[in-house]
Design a protein around this motif. Structure first.
Motif, PDB file in Angstrom:
ATOM      1  N   LEU A  61      94.569  67.126  35.016  1.00  0.00           N
ATOM      2  CA  LEU A  61      94.148  66.189  33.968  1.00  0.00           C
ATOM      3  C   LEU A  61      94.565  66.663  32.585  1.00  0.00           C
ATOM      4  O   LEU A  61      94.497  65.914  31.619  1.00  0.00           O
ATOM      5  CB  LEU A  61      92.624  66.016  34.011  1.00  0.00           C
ATOM      6  CG  LEU A  61      92.066  65.447  35.326  1.00  0.00           C
ATOM      7  CD1 LEU A  61      90.551  65.459  35.300  1.00  0.00           C
ATOM      8  CD2 LEU A  61      92.581  64.029  35.554  1.00  0.00           C
ATOM      9  N   ARG A  78      90.175  65.350  28.831  1.00  0.00           N
ATOM     10  CA  ARG A  78      89.955  64.921  30.213  1.00  0.00           C
ATOM     11  C   ARG A  78      89.702  66.122  31.123  1.00  0.00           C
ATOM     12  O   ARG A  78      88.853  66.062  32.016  1.00  0.00           O
ATOM     13  CB  ARG A  78      91.146  64.098  30.703  1.00  0.00           C
ATOM     14  CG  ARG A  78      91.257  62.727  30.038  1.00  0.00           C
ATOM     15  CD  ARG A  78      92.236  61.836  30.769  1.00  0.00           C
ATOM     16  NE  ARG A  78      93.613  62.307  30.638  1.00  0.00           N
ATOM     17  CZ  ARG A  78      94.430  61.991  29.640  1.00  0.00           C
ATOM     18  NH1 ARG A  78      93.999  61.207  28.652  1.00  0.00           N
ATOM     19  NH2 ARG A  78      95.668  62.434  29.608  1.00  0.00           N
ATOM     20  N   CYS A 108      86.191  66.861  33.122  1.00  0.00           N
ATOM     21  CA  CYS A 108      86.162  67.143  34.562  1.00  0.00           C
ATOM     22  C   CYS A 108      85.384  68.425  34.836  1.00  0.00           C
ATOM     23  O   CYS A 108      84.546  68.474  35.750  1.00  0.00           O
ATOM     24  CB  CYS A 108      87.596  67.254  35.088  1.00  0.00           C
ATOM     25  SG  CYS A 108      87.731  67.660  36.846  1.00  0.00           S
ATOM     26  N   THR A 122      79.899  63.227  28.303  1.00  0.00           N
ATOM     27  CA  THR A 122      80.046  63.824  29.634  1.00  0.00           C
ATOM     28  C   THR A 122      78.726  64.291  30.235  1.00  0.00           C
ATOM     29  O   THR A 122      78.639  64.498  31.443  1.00  0.00           O
ATOM     30  CB  THR A 122      81.014  65.026  29.577  1.00  0.00           C
ATOM     31  OG1 THR A 122      80.545  65.975  28.620  1.00  0.00           O
ATOM     32  CG2 THR A 122      82.416  64.569  29.214  1.00  0.00           C
TER      33      THR A 122
END
Length: 365
Positions: free
Chosen positions: A128, A142, A146, A235
């Motif tokens: 990513l 990204r 993750c 997130t």
């Protein structure tokens, strides 16, 4: 006879981009003395200022000259974040032989986005972080998202240890420096001081989002940008700024160094304290012969215009003082921000570690 110092130039300063914090600079300096490295009376001292996840506790093995690395070292570790302190405290106990096993940390022992990316490679998140434009922050965001999701439960579980929130404990551990290792010492001694580095003894308000602790570190409450904070909120639904503001102790490390150590001692300092250098280093320079107590210095400088912190001015003042005590350039490769014991694991080790921690790895993706 007093030791003689090499006379050549001061310092090597490298620039490094650091998203959201206004940039930081890395200062690497060293000087060599003609004294006997094997002299029994000479103390070998390593100050790990900003220990993060104990991933620089043994960096003296790389910063010090080869003929000094086998000596028993006195290691003094400082870490401000109450969420990291319990782990570093246990890790030092393990290194001292007071614990049978190394403490298990179910988080990446990373101190920056590049370090986190290395872990991402074995946890199924690194792909990513690829993109055509190195200046594009999107791929790195990204990748971090993750990794934050991979470790969501573990990040949320971080909590301070009330037993470490003690002025008496901090004072007692600082006082250990009054007891040098004896000439016959075969093992290095690790002392953890749960406090922030500063220019005076006191208190500061520390912003310590759990997510920041695996991609950088804690900072003063005014230093975390809105962009970075939004990234954490997007997130991690449980994250709220007010839950992770801590009032922490600051320690006048410069005066402590001046009081505890002598020019005959061999002192190595690694400093990555998210702005604390602006309190400590000017104080050390003002003390008569203060910088003369230091033999090797690896320091990251974190500028912040809003707080009036200028790395250019600080590094210039250090450079002027350094010339007087014979510092020389050190090659960039001798310091990459992590000791060799703390490198990201390979896939086999990472798989076992992820399973032990209940974290999804590349094997499960």
């Amino acid at each position: 006879m007093a030791p003689t110092w090499t006379t050549v130039v001061a310092a090597l300063v490298l620039s490094a981009a650091h998203g959201g914090r206004g940039g930081r600079k890395l200062l690497l300096m060293a000087r060599e003395r003609d004294s006997d490295a094997a002299a029994c009376s000479q103390r070998h001292v390593y100050l790990d200022l900003g220990s993060n996840w104990a991933n620089t506790l043994r960096l003296y093995e790389h910063l010090a000259p080869r003929n000094r690395r086998s000596r028993a070292w006195e290691v003094y570790s400082f870490e401000a974040s109450p969420l990291i302190q319990p782990y570093v405290n246990d890790f030092c106990a393990w290194l001292n032989g007071e614990r049978e096993r190394e403490p298990l940390l179910c988080l990446p022992r990373s101190g920056s986005t590049p370090h986190l990316r290395s872990y991402a490679a074995v946890l199924g998140c690194r792909q990513l972080a690829t993109g055509n434009d190195a200046r594009d922050e999107g791929p790195l965001r990204r990748m971090r998202a993750c990794m934050f999701k991979r470790f969501d439960k573990n990040l949320r579980a971080l909590a301070p240890d009330p037993a470490l929130n003690s002025s008496a404990l901090v004072a007692a551990r600082l006082a250990v420096a009054q007891r040098p290792l004896g000439c016959g010492a075969k093992r290095s001694r690790f002392v953890f001081i749960p406090a922030a580095v500063g220019g005076e003894d006191g208190w500061m308000l520390l912003d310590s989002p759990p997510q920041a602790l695996i991609r950088g570190g804690s900072m003063s409450e005014t230093s975390v940008s809105l962009t970075v904070r939004n990234e954490y909120e997007q997130t991690s639904a449980w994250y709220k700024k007010e839950d992770y503001l801590y009032r922490v102790r600051t320690t006048d490390v410069a005066s402590w160094i001046f009081k505890m150590f002598k020019p005959a001692d061999y002192v190595v300092i690694k400093m990555d304290v998210e702005g604390g250098e602006f309190g400590m280093m000017p104080k050390l320079l003002r003390l008569a012969g203060g910088l003369g107590l230091v033999d090797r210095l690896a320091m990251q400088c974190h500028k912040n215009k809003a707080e009036g912190r200028s790395c250019k001015q600080l590094l210039a003042s250090i450079g002027r003082a350094a010339k007087k005590v014979g510092f020389r350039e050190v090659d960039e490769s001798s310091y990459d921000g992590m000791d060799s014991h703390s490198r990201p694991p390979n896939r086999t080790v990472a798989g076992a570690w992820a399973r032990a921690c209940g974290v999804q790895s590349f094997m499960d993706s």
